[in-house]
Design a protein around this motif. Structure first.
Motif, mmCIF file in Angstrom:
data_model
loop_
_atom_site.group_PDB
_atom_site.id
_atom_site.type_symbol
_atom_site.label_atom_id
_atom_site.label_comp_id
_atom_site.label_asym_id
_atom_site.label_seq_id
_atom_site.Cartn_x
_atom_site.Cartn_y
_atom_site.Cartn_z
ATOM 1 N N ALA A 211 0.825 -1.207 0.000
ATOM 2 C CA ALA A 211 0.000 0.000 0.000
ATOM 3 C C ALA A 211 0.862 1.261 0.000
ATOM 4 O O ALA A 211 0.572 2.230 -0.712
ATOM 5 C CB ALA A 211 -0.935 0.000 1.209
ATOM 6 N N LEU A 212 1.936 1.252 0.784
ATOM 7 C CA LEU A 212 2.837 2.402 0.824
ATOM 8 C C LEU A 212 3.521 2.609 -0.520
ATOM 9 O O LEU A 212 3.651 3.745 -1.000
ATOM 10 C CB LEU A 212 3.887 2.210 1.923
ATOM 11 N N LEU A 213 3.958 1.520 -1.141
ATOM 12 C CA LEU A 213 4.594 1.624 -2.450
ATOM 13 C C LEU A 213 3.639 2.202 -3.481
ATOM 14 O O LEU A 213 3.981 3.093 -4.258
ATOM 15 C CB LEU A 213 5.082 0.255 -2.904
ATOM 16 N N THR A 214 2.410 1.680 -3.493
ATOM 17 C CA THR A 214 1.421 2.150 -4.463
ATOM 18 C C THR A 214 1.106 3.626 -4.249
ATOM 19 O O THR A 214 1.060 4.413 -5.204
ATOM 20 C CB THR A 214 0.133 1.320 -4.353
ATOM 21 N N ALA A 215 0.897 4.008 -2.983
ATOM 22 C CA ALA A 215 0.586 5.402 -2.681
ATOM 23 C C ALA A 215 1.742 6.318 -3.061
ATOM 24 O O ALA A 215 1.542 7.407 -3.617
ATOM 25 C CB ALA A 215 0.258 5.549 -1.194
ATOM 26 N N PHE A 216 2.969 5.872 -2.783
ATOM 27 C CA PHE A 216 4.134 6.691 -3.113
ATOM 28 C C PHE A 216 4.283 6.851 -4.616
ATOM 29 O O PHE A 216 4.538 7.953 -5.116
ATOM 30 C CB PHE A 216 5.397 6.063 -2.525
ATOM 31 N N GLN A 217 4.111 5.766 -5.361
ATOM 32 C CA GLN A 217 4.248 5.835 -6.814
ATOM 33 C C GLN A 217 3.217 6.784 -7.419
ATOM 34 O O GLN A 217 3.537 7.590 -8.295
ATOM 35 C CB GLN A 217 4.109 4.436 -7.415
ATOM 36 N N ARG A 218 1.980 6.693 -6.963
ATOM 37 C CA ARG A 218 0.930 7.582 -7.485
ATOM 38 C C ARG A 218 1.219 9.042 -7.119
ATOM 39 O O ARG A 218 1.049 9.943 -7.947
ATOM 40 C CB ARG A 218 -0.426 7.151 -6.935
ATOM 41 N N SER A 219 1.643 9.254 -5.883
ATOM 42 C CA SER A 219 1.927 10.629 -5.452
ATOM 43 C C SER A 219 3.104 11.217 -6.231
ATOM 44 O O SER A 219 3.080 12.391 -6.618
ATOM 45 C CB SER A 219 2.238 10.655 -3.945
ATOM 46 N N LEU A 220 4.121 10.390 -6.477
ATOM 47 C CA LEU A 220 5.278 10.871 -7.219
ATOM 48 C C LEU A 220 4.905 11.217 -8.652
ATOM 49 O O LEU A 220 5.363 12.226 -9.206
ATOM 50 C CB LEU A 220 6.387 9.812 -7.204
ATOM 51 N N LYS A 221 4.044 10.415 -9.270
ATOM 52 C CA LYS A 221 3.592 10.719 -10.632
ATOM 53 C C LYS A 221 2.858 12.055 -10.664
ATOM 54 O O LYS A 221 3.045 12.864 -11.583
ATOM 55 C CB LYS A 221 2.669 9.609 -11.138
ATOM 56 N N GLU A 222 2.017 12.295 -9.649
ATOM 57 C CA GLU A 222 1.281 13.562 -9.588
ATOM 58 C C GLU A 222 2.249 14.736 -9.420
ATOM 59 O O GLU A 222 2.073 15.789 -10.043
ATOM 60 C CB GLU A 222 0.276 13.523 -8.446
ATOM 61 N N GLU A 223 3.266 14.556 -8.571
ATOM 62 C CA GLU A 223 4.251 15.617 -8.374
ATOM 63 C C GLU A 223 5.007 15.903 -9.670
ATOM 64 O O GLU A 223 5.248 17.068 -10.024
ATOM 65 C CB GLU A 223 5.240 15.209 -7.273
ATOM 66 N N LEU A 224 5.387 14.851 -10.385
ATOM 67 C CA LEU A 224 6.118 15.032 -11.635
ATOM 68 C C LEU A 224 5.260 15.706 -12.694
ATOM 69 O O LEU A 224 5.734 16.564 -13.450
ATOM 70 C CB LEU A 224 6.617 13.682 -12.150
ATOM 71 N N ARG A 225 3.975 15.330 -12.755
ATOM 72 C CA ARG A 225 3.076 15.976 -13.712
ATOM 73 C C ARG A 225 2.975 17.477 -13.412
ATOM 74 O O ARG A 225 3.013 18.313 -14.318
ATOM 75 C CB ARG A 225 1.692 15.342 -13.649
ATOM 76 N N GLY A 226 2.840 17.816 -12.117
ATOM 77 C CA GLY A 226 2.765 19.226 -11.745
ATOM 78 C C GLY A 226 4.046 19.966 -12.054
ATOM 79 O O GLY A 226 4.026 21.107 -12.537
ATOM 80 N N TRP A 227 5.173 19.324 -11.825
ATOM 81 C CA TRP A 227 6.481 19.923 -12.092
ATOM 82 C C TRP A 227 6.645 20.186 -13.580
ATOM 83 O O TRP A 227 7.056 21.275 -14.007
ATOM 84 C CB TRP A 227 7.559 18.987 -11.562
ATOM 85 N N LEU A 228 6.324 19.190 -14.409
ATOM 86 C CA LEU A 228 6.455 19.351 -15.852
ATOM 87 C C LEU A 228 5.486 20.398 -16.387
ATOM 88 O O LEU A 228 5.808 21.147 -17.314
ATOM 89 C CB LEU A 228 6.214 18.005 -16.546
#
Length: 238
Positions: A211-228
């Protein structure tokens, strides 16, 4: 089968040496469907890549957990067929987290065999800084659960300071999450005996890690989308 933008270049002998298994074992896994077939190159020579190496590492970890060959077949059969080296490494990290900490004292040659590559002085210094390796005279005390991840980080184009800072951030938040999870579970097990507590922990640990891995991966994708998006760059497909 290589999805990490790297052409398969290893012969079966080289793959076996890197993985610390025999050629016979590699062939056996291939006949059982545990290992994808090699890419056939010039002169009909089979070539293997990072995906094969990562899959062998996952199989080794599953064996260390006491899983039978049939259970390993079922586990691997549930994975996406196009899962690459990175995804396999994530699964291996989850599996290794089920086991208690494992450390061994290895010679330099044994450490390099486990790492699957030569290690120079700078590599050893970096692994030591990441708490993967601890020097013990002429030998090395090695955290086997972290070794493969640490070796992969040797090739990441980040400074050692950035990697250590990232590790500190992850540890801080992981400890906070573990504390909150412990607090939530404490009320559930307050009236149970020690065996019930250990049983609940054993069942919950792999679920919580996933669950932690899944949540982290999704959150990181959202952060990267916002950054880009802020930089005016269009993000590719996730």
């Amino acid at each position: 089968m290589t999805t990490d933008a790297e052409e398969p270049t290893l012969t079966i002998d080289e793959l076996a040496a890197r993985a610390g298994v025999t050629v016979r074992t590699v062939r056996f896994y291939g006949t059982k469907g545990l290992l994808p077939p090699p890419v056939i190159g010039p002169r009909r020579v089979g070539r293997y890549g990072r995906d094969h190496l990562a899959r062998l590492a996952l199989i080794e970890e599953l064996q260390l957990q006491g899983m039978t060959l049939a259970a390993i077949e079922r586990y691997l059969g549930r994975l996406p067929p196009d899962l690459g080296a990175h995804g396999l490494a994530v699964h291996r990290a989850v599996v290794s987290s089920w086991a208690p900490d494992t450390a061994e004292t290895l010679t330099r040659a044994e450490l390099e065999r486990r790492a699957g590559r030569p290690l120079d002085g700078a590599d050893l210094d970096r692994l030591t800084a990441m708490d993967v390796v601890e020097r013990a005279g002429d030998a090395f005390r090695v955290d086997l659960g972290l070794l493969r991840l640490g070796v992969e980080l040797l090739d990441v184009p980040l400074s050692q300071e950035a990697i250590l800072a990232a590790r500190a951030v992850l540890l801080e938040h992981a400890r906070a999450a573990a504390h909150e999870m412990s607090r939530l579970l404490r009320g559930e097990v307050a009236q149970r005996d020690a065996r019930d507590v250990r049983s609940l922990s054993a069942h919950m640990q792999p679920l919580v890690v996933q669950a932690l891995l899944t949540a982290f991966q999704r959150s990181l994708k959202e952060e990267l989308r916002g950054w880009l998006k802020e930089d005016g760059t269009t993000a590719g497909p996730s």
